[in-house]
Design a protein around this motif. Sequence first.
Motif, PDB file in Angstrom:
ATOM      1  N   GLU A   1      -7.830   6.278  -0.978  1.00  0.00           N
ATOM      2  CA  GLU A   1      -8.899   7.099  -0.410  1.00  0.00           C
ATOM      3  C   GLU A   1     -10.222   6.511  -0.895  1.00  0.00           C
ATOM      4  OE1 GLU A   1     -11.786   9.576   0.030  1.00  0.00           O
ATOM      5  OE2 GLU A   1     -10.871  10.340  -1.782  1.00  0.00           O
ATOM      6  N   LYS A   2     -11.066   6.053   0.018  1.00  0.00           N
ATOM      7  CA  LYS A   2     -12.249   5.261  -0.335  1.00  0.00           C
ATOM      8  C   LYS A   2     -13.209   5.964  -1.281  1.00  0.00           C
ATOM      9  CE  LYS A   2     -12.302   2.195   3.581  1.00  0.00           C
ATOM     10  NZ  LYS A   2     -13.053   1.627   4.672  1.00  0.00           N
ATOM     11  N   THR A   3     -13.494   7.221  -1.051  1.00  0.00           N
ATOM     12  CA  THR A   3     -14.444   7.923  -1.909  1.00  0.00           C
ATOM     13  C   THR A   3     -13.914   8.012  -3.335  1.00  0.00           C
ATOM     14  OG1 THR A   3     -15.216   9.205  -0.026  1.00  0.00           O
ATOM     15  CG2 THR A   3     -15.750  10.058  -2.220  1.00  0.00           C
ATOM     16  N   ARG A   4     -12.663   8.358  -3.478  1.00  0.00           N
ATOM     17  CA  ARG A   4     -12.049   8.447  -4.806  1.00  0.00           C
ATOM     18  C   ARG A   4     -11.986   7.070  -5.455  1.00  0.00           C
ATOM     19  NH1 ARG A   4      -6.312  11.307  -5.280  1.00  0.00           N
ATOM     20  NH2 ARG A   4      -6.254  10.287  -3.287  1.00  0.00           N
ATOM     21  N   ALA A   5     -11.699   6.040  -4.679  1.00  0.00           N
ATOM     22  CA  ALA A   5     -11.636   4.674  -5.204  1.00  0.00           C
ATOM     23  C   ALA A   5     -13.000   4.229  -5.723  1.00  0.00           C
ATOM     24  CB  ALA A   5     -11.137   3.714  -4.128  1.00  0.00           C
ATOM     25  N   ARG A   6     -14.051   4.505  -4.961  1.00  0.00           N
ATOM     26  CA  ARG A   6     -15.405   4.150  -5.418  1.00  0.00           C
ATOM     27  C   ARG A   6     -15.745   4.849  -6.730  1.00  0.00           C
ATOM     28  NH1 ARG A   6     -17.206   5.047   0.013  1.00  0.00           N
ATOM     29  NH2 ARG A   6     -17.269   3.041   1.041  1.00  0.00           N
TER      30      ARG A   6
ATOM     31  N   MET B   1      -6.412   4.342  -4.973  1.00  0.00           N
ATOM     32  CA  MET B   1      -7.175   3.417  -4.146  1.00  0.00           C
ATOM     33  C   MET B   1      -7.005   3.675  -2.650  1.00  0.00           C
ATOM     34  SD  MET B   1      -8.854   1.668  -6.248  1.00  0.00           S
ATOM     35  CE  MET B   1      -8.839   2.794  -7.631  1.00  0.00           C
TER      36      MET B   1
ATOM     37  N   GLU C   1       0.809  -1.219   0.000  1.00  0.00           N
ATOM     38  CA  GLU C   1       0.000   0.000   0.000  1.00  0.00           C
ATOM     39  C   GLU C   1       0.841   1.268   0.000  1.00  0.00           C
ATOM     40  OE1 GLU C   1      -2.534  -0.481   3.384  1.00  0.00           O
ATOM     41  OE2 GLU C   1      -3.478  -2.258   2.549  1.00  0.00           O
TER      42      GLU C   1
END
Length: 68
Positions: free
Chosen positions: A50-55, A48, A22
């Motif tokens: 940052e969860k919001t950006r990854a989604r 990947m 990571e």
Amino acid sequence: MIAACKATHADSVHPGYGFLSEKRAFARACASAGILFIGPPPEAIEEMGEKTRARRKVIEAESRSCPG
């Protein structure tokens, strides 16, 4: 890890799961040292992380690959 690769003449490294896998800095350090990082490119690791950006990226990819 880079020093260990150089000392053993390894030309690639698989970071396993978790800590090193990571770290985009580690992936870049491998590239700078001429060692193949077996894993995602540093840019993907960053996206990947940052969860919001990854989604958002997954949704974009799905919309491009699944017409309709």
